[in-house]
Design a protein around this motif. Structure first.
Motif, short mmCIF file in Angstrom:
data_model
loop_
_atom_site.label_atom_id
_atom_site.label_comp_id
_atom_site.label_asym_id
_atom_site.label_seq_id
_atom_site.Cartn_x
_atom_site.Cartn_y
_atom_site.Cartn_z
N GLU A 119 -6.17 6.10 -3.73
CA GLU A 119 -6.61 5.02 -2.84
C GLU A 119 -7.45 4.02 -3.62
O GLU A 119 -7.32 2.81 -3.44
CB GLU A 119 -7.39 5.60 -1.67
CG GLU A 119 -6.50 6.39 -0.73
CD GLU A 119 -7.26 7.31 0.19
OE1 GLU A 119 -8.46 7.59 -0.05
OE2 GLU A 119 -6.65 7.76 1.18
N LYS A 120 -8.30 4.53 -4.50
CA LYS A 120 -9.17 3.66 -5.30
C LYS A 120 -8.35 2.76 -6.23
O LYS A 120 -8.60 1.55 -6.31
CB LYS A 120 -10.13 4.51 -6.13
CG LYS A 120 -11.09 3.71 -6.98
CD LYS A 120 -11.97 4.61 -7.81
CE LYS A 120 -12.82 3.78 -8.76
NZ LYS A 120 -13.56 4.62 -9.69
N ASP A 121 -7.36 3.33 -6.92
CA ASP A 121 -6.53 2.54 -7.83
C ASP A 121 -5.70 1.51 -7.07
O ASP A 121 -5.49 0.39 -7.55
CB ASP A 121 -5.62 3.44 -8.65
CG ASP A 121 -6.38 4.25 -9.69
OD1 ASP A 121 -7.52 3.86 -10.03
OD2 ASP A 121 -5.85 5.27 -10.15
N CYS A 165 0.83 -1.21 0.00
CA CYS A 165 0.00 0.00 0.00
C CYS A 165 0.86 1.26 0.00
O CYS A 165 0.61 2.19 -0.77
CB CYS A 165 -0.95 0.00 1.21
SG CYS A 165 -2.29 -1.19 1.07
N VAL A 166 1.88 1.29 0.84
CA VAL A 166 2.76 2.47 0.91
C VAL A 166 3.45 2.69 -0.44
O VAL A 166 3.51 3.81 -0.94
CB VAL A 166 3.79 2.31 2.05
CG1 VAL A 166 4.91 3.35 1.94
CG2 VAL A 166 3.11 2.42 3.41
N VAL A 167 3.96 1.63 -1.03
CA VAL A 167 4.68 1.76 -2.30
C VAL A 167 3.75 2.25 -3.40
O VAL A 167 4.08 3.19 -4.14
CB VAL A 167 5.36 0.43 -2.69
CG1 VAL A 167 5.82 0.45 -4.13
CG2 VAL A 167 6.52 0.12 -1.76
N LEU A 168 2.57 1.65 -3.52
CA LEU A 168 1.65 2.07 -4.58
C LEU A 168 1.17 3.51 -4.36
O LEU A 168 1.07 4.29 -5.31
CB LEU A 168 0.47 1.12 -4.68
CG LEU A 168 0.76 -0.22 -5.32
CD1 LEU A 168 -0.46 -1.14 -5.23
CD2 LEU A 168 1.19 -0.08 -6.76
N ARG A 169 0.87 3.86 -3.11
CA ARG A 169 0.36 5.21 -2.84
C ARG A 169 1.44 6.29 -2.98
O ARG A 169 1.20 7.32 -3.57
CB ARG A 169 -0.24 5.28 -1.42
CG ARG A 169 -1.50 4.46 -1.25
CD ARG A 169 -2.74 5.12 -1.79
NE ARG A 169 -3.03 6.32 -1.01
CZ ARG A 169 -3.18 7.53 -1.55
NH1 ARG A 169 -3.11 7.69 -2.85
NH2 ARG A 169 -3.43 8.57 -0.80
N HIS A 170 2.63 6.02 -2.42
CA HIS A 170 3.62 7.09 -2.37
C HIS A 170 4.68 7.00 -3.46
O HIS A 170 5.08 8.03 -4.00
CB HIS A 170 4.28 7.12 -0.98
CG HIS A 170 3.31 7.54 0.07
ND1 HIS A 170 2.92 8.84 0.23
CD2 HIS A 170 2.62 6.82 0.99
CE1 HIS A 170 2.05 8.91 1.22
NE2 HIS A 170 1.85 7.71 1.70
N ALA A 171 5.16 5.82 -3.80
CA ALA A 171 6.18 5.72 -4.84
C ALA A 171 5.57 5.80 -6.23
O ALA A 171 6.17 6.32 -7.16
CB ALA A 171 6.98 4.43 -4.67
N PHE A 172 4.34 5.28 -6.37
CA PHE A 172 3.70 5.28 -7.68
C PHE A 172 2.56 6.30 -7.77
O PHE A 172 1.93 6.42 -8.81
CB PHE A 172 3.19 3.88 -8.03
CG PHE A 172 4.31 2.95 -8.39
CD1 PHE A 172 4.73 2.82 -9.69
CD2 PHE A 172 4.98 2.25 -7.40
CE1 PHE A 172 5.78 1.99 -10.01
CE2 PHE A 172 6.04 1.42 -7.71
CZ PHE A 172 6.44 1.29 -9.02
N LEU A 215 -4.90 -4.24 -5.65
CA LEU A 215 -4.65 -5.26 -4.63
C LEU A 215 -5.88 -6.09 -4.29
O LEU A 215 -5.78 -7.05 -3.52
CB LEU A 215 -4.10 -4.59 -3.36
CG LEU A 215 -2.80 -3.82 -3.54
CD1 LEU A 215 -2.41 -3.14 -2.24
CD2 LEU A 215 -1.70 -4.75 -4.03
N GLY A 216 -7.01 -5.71 -4.83
CA GLY A 216 -8.23 -6.47 -4.55
C GLY A 216 -8.70 -6.31 -3.11
O GLY A 216 -9.20 -7.26 -2.51
N ILE A 217 -8.51 -5.12 -2.55
CA ILE A 217 -8.94 -4.84 -1.18
C ILE A 217 -9.78 -3.57 -1.18
O ILE A 217 -9.88 -2.89 -2.19
CB ILE A 217 -7.73 -4.69 -0.22
CG1 ILE A 217 -6.79 -3.57 -0.67
CG2 ILE A 217 -6.98 -6.00 -0.10
CD1 ILE A 217 -5.60 -3.33 0.24
N SER A 218 -10.41 -3.26 -0.04
CA SER A 218 -11.26 -2.07 0.03
C SER A 218 -10.43 -0.80 0.16
O SER A 218 -9.28 -0.83 0.59
CB SER A 218 -12.22 -2.18 1.22
OG SER A 218 -11.51 -2.02 2.43
#
Length: 177
Positions: free
Chosen positions: A132-134, A121-128, A139-142
């Motif tokens: 939150e939706k994407d 989550c940290v990598v996708l949100r901050h590095a990429f 990841l297939g989570i809420s």
């Protein structure tokens, strides 16, 4: 060589996203060499399902999910292997020549210490810089889980690194590539 439409679309997808997927794998596993392999394996899996995926709304989210799952499997395999080796080679710790004092904690080392879901989550949100939706979609989570895991992961990184530099370092890594 003449490419059909599906092959041309996949080739374009590969060209646009391979480097990003390899970087994502690198940040998740901490292995530069293995990251290229994981990205390639993920793209092979996508190619095998490309007829369905090319019509999907978010094929990149699916690709990120595949990379995350492959990274999780690789990490679990490495942990199992280390445990096996430790069983066969367990000896008392050898004394070191001096105190082990780290001047600076590397962000990748700190990331590797996070539980996998928080790290992802940290990598996708901050590095990429994914929303939150994407991130949730990949990841297939809420979305709520993304929010809580990202918040907890960043708090843990801040405790490990001693500052709020964790997000800055991740973002700097994204800009430098």
């Amino acid at each position: 060589m003449v490419l059909d439409d599906a092959s041309a679309e996949f080739h374009d997808f590969f060209e646009r996203h391979y480097a990003e997927l390899a970087r994502f794998a690198h940040l998740l596993t901490g292995e530069a060499d293995g990251a290229d392999d994981l990205a390639a394996d993920a793209l092979i899996a996508l190619w095998q399902r490309w007829d369905r995926l090319r019509r999907a709304e978010y094929p990149l989210a699916y690709a990120r999910g595949v990379v995350a799952n492959l990274a999780r499997s690789r990490i679990r395999s490495a942990v199992r292997e280390r445990r096996r080796i430790a069983l066969f080679w367990s000896r008392g710790a050898e004394p070191s020549g001096g105190p082990d004092v780290a001047a600076v904690v590397d962000v990748r080392t700190a990331l590797a210490r996070l539980p996998f879901r928080k790290r992802t989550c940290v990598v996708l949100r901050h590095a990429f810089d994914l929303s939150e939706k994407d991130t949730a979609l990949a990841l297939g989570i809420s979305v709520g889980t993304v929010k809580s895991q990202t918040s907890k992961g960043m708090a843990e990184l801040e405790r490990m690194l001693g500052t709020t530099a964790a997000a800055g370092e991740l973002l700097a890594g994204r800009r430098s590539r």
